[in-house]
Design an enzyme around this catalytic site. Structure first.
Site, PDB file in Angstrom:
ATOM      1  N   ASP A  34       0.837  -1.206   0.000  1.00 56.41           N
ATOM      2  CA  ASP A  34       0.000   0.000   0.000  1.00 56.41           C
ATOM      3  C   ASP A  34       0.864   1.244   0.000  1.00 56.41           C
ATOM      4  OD1 ASP A  34      -2.385  -1.714   1.954  1.00 56.41           O
ATOM      5  OD2 ASP A  34      -2.762  -0.806   0.001  1.00 56.41           O
ATOM      6  N   ASP A 179     -10.665  -4.745  -1.380  1.00 59.39           N
ATOM      7  CA  ASP A 179      -9.594  -4.268  -0.496  1.00 59.39           C
ATOM      8  C   ASP A 179     -10.137  -3.382   0.626  1.00 59.39           C
ATOM      9  OD1 ASP A 179      -6.583  -2.247  -1.142  1.00 59.39           O
ATOM     10  OD2 ASP A 179      -7.264  -3.365   0.617  1.00 59.39           O
TER      11      ASP A 179
HETATM   12  C1  DX5 Z   1      -6.254   1.063   2.587  1.00 57.68           C
HETATM   13  C2  DX5 Z   1      -5.418  -0.013   1.878  1.00 57.68           C
HETATM   14  C3  DX5 Z   1      -5.850  -1.407   2.251  1.00 57.68           C
HETATM   15  C4  DX5 Z   1      -5.763  -1.667   3.745  1.00 57.68           C
HETATM   16  C5  DX5 Z   1      -6.273  -3.047   4.048  1.00 57.68           C
HETATM   17  O1  DX5 Z   1      -5.996   2.312   1.991  1.00 57.68           O
HETATM   18  O2  DX5 Z   1      -5.535   0.109   0.483  1.00 57.68           O
HETATM   19  O3  DX5 Z   1      -5.036  -2.352   1.532  1.00 57.68           O
HETATM   20  O4  DX5 Z   1      -4.416  -1.559   4.159  1.00 57.68           O
HETATM   21  O5  DX5 Z   1      -6.098  -3.226   5.433  1.00 57.68           O
HETATM   22  P1  DX5 Z   1      -7.316  -3.774   6.330  1.00 57.68           P
HETATM   23  O6  DX5 Z   1      -7.516  -5.210   5.859  1.00 57.68           O
HETATM   24  O7  DX5 Z   1      -6.771  -3.681   7.720  1.00 57.68           O
HETATM   25  O8  DX5 Z   1      -8.492  -2.913   6.046  1.00 57.68           O
HETATM   26 ZN    ZN Z   2      -4.606  -1.520  -0.637  1.00 58.06          ZN
END
Ligand code: DX5
Ligand code: ZN
Length: 219
Positions: A34, A179
């Protein structure tokens, strides 16, 4: 069977290499990177994600699934191409016009990387319909981009169902990736909606048994 792409955004920094190794052997299919620039979203994870990709290049053979939440997209693509990612996904909302988006799609493909377009929860599927024949992945955000540990936004499931129907009706070869806020309790809804790749961050990295959670997500 869905694939699992683990977001390493929320993993603890201490003994990061050991954590990455434990994730590598937990049954995941991708590392989800990310990348945030502090402009498209308020957090800036650039140096942390570059550091983690350096580690992963030396300890892992698993493919990298790079999610660019950035405004200066081409420069960030170049910064992460060095790690030979399997996927680079860019945000529709970070592009200014169709020409720019088409140029970026071609640029990623010319570098032998699968290209994805991501849309935020409030962006309609209709806005990416024209690009679907040109890309490999449609990444539907199920939380607002910018941080981990958020709750999945329920009405994004409807968007995924609509997208999946459109893809099937038009015989398109494209993966749907979801996501944000995904865990063993809500993953079945996403699979039923047609998701092929699940991104999970905190539901995996906050657990004390990565393999157990990944197995539940894939079941
Ligand atoms: C948010 C990111 C996601 C997030 C997912 O901006 O794109 O990939 O890190 O993490 P969780 O599963 O904790 O929501
Ligand atoms: Zn992400």
């Amino acid at each position: 069977m869905v694939e699992v792409s683990v977001s390493i955004l929320s993993m603890k920094n201490e003994n990061a290499i050991q954590t990455l190794y434990n994730l590598e052997t937990s049954g995941i299919d991708y590392f989800h990177i990310d990348v945030m620039d502090g402009k498209f979203v308020s957090a800036d994870t650039t140096s942390k994600m570059l550091e983690y990709c350096e580690y992963l290049n030396s300890i892992s053979n698993l493919p990298l699934d790079v999610h660019l939440m950035v405004k200066d997209i081409k420069n960030y693509i170049n910064s992460f191409l060095v790690f030979e990612p399997n996927i680079i996904t860019i945000h529709l909302e970070a592009t200014n016009n169709k020409e720019e988006l088409l140029d970026l799609i071609n640029y990623i493909k010319e570098n032998n990387v699968r290209v994805g377009i991501s849309i935020k929860p409030n962006t309609k599927i209709e806005e990416i319909i024209d690009y679907l024949p040109l890309i490999h992945i449609a990444l539907v955000m199920t939380v607002e981009p910018g941080k981990g540990g958020q709750e999945l936004i329920p009405n994004t499931i409807q968007k995924i169902k609509y997208l999946n129907n459109y893809i099937n009706k038009n015989n398109l070869e494209i993966d749907i990736e979801a996501d944000g806020g995904i865990n063993p309790e809500n993953v079945a809804m996403l699979k039923d909606a047609g998701v092929n790749i699940i991104v999970a961050g905190s539901s995996i990295t906050n657990s004390n048994n990565f393999k157990e959670i990944v197995t539940k997500l894939k079941a």
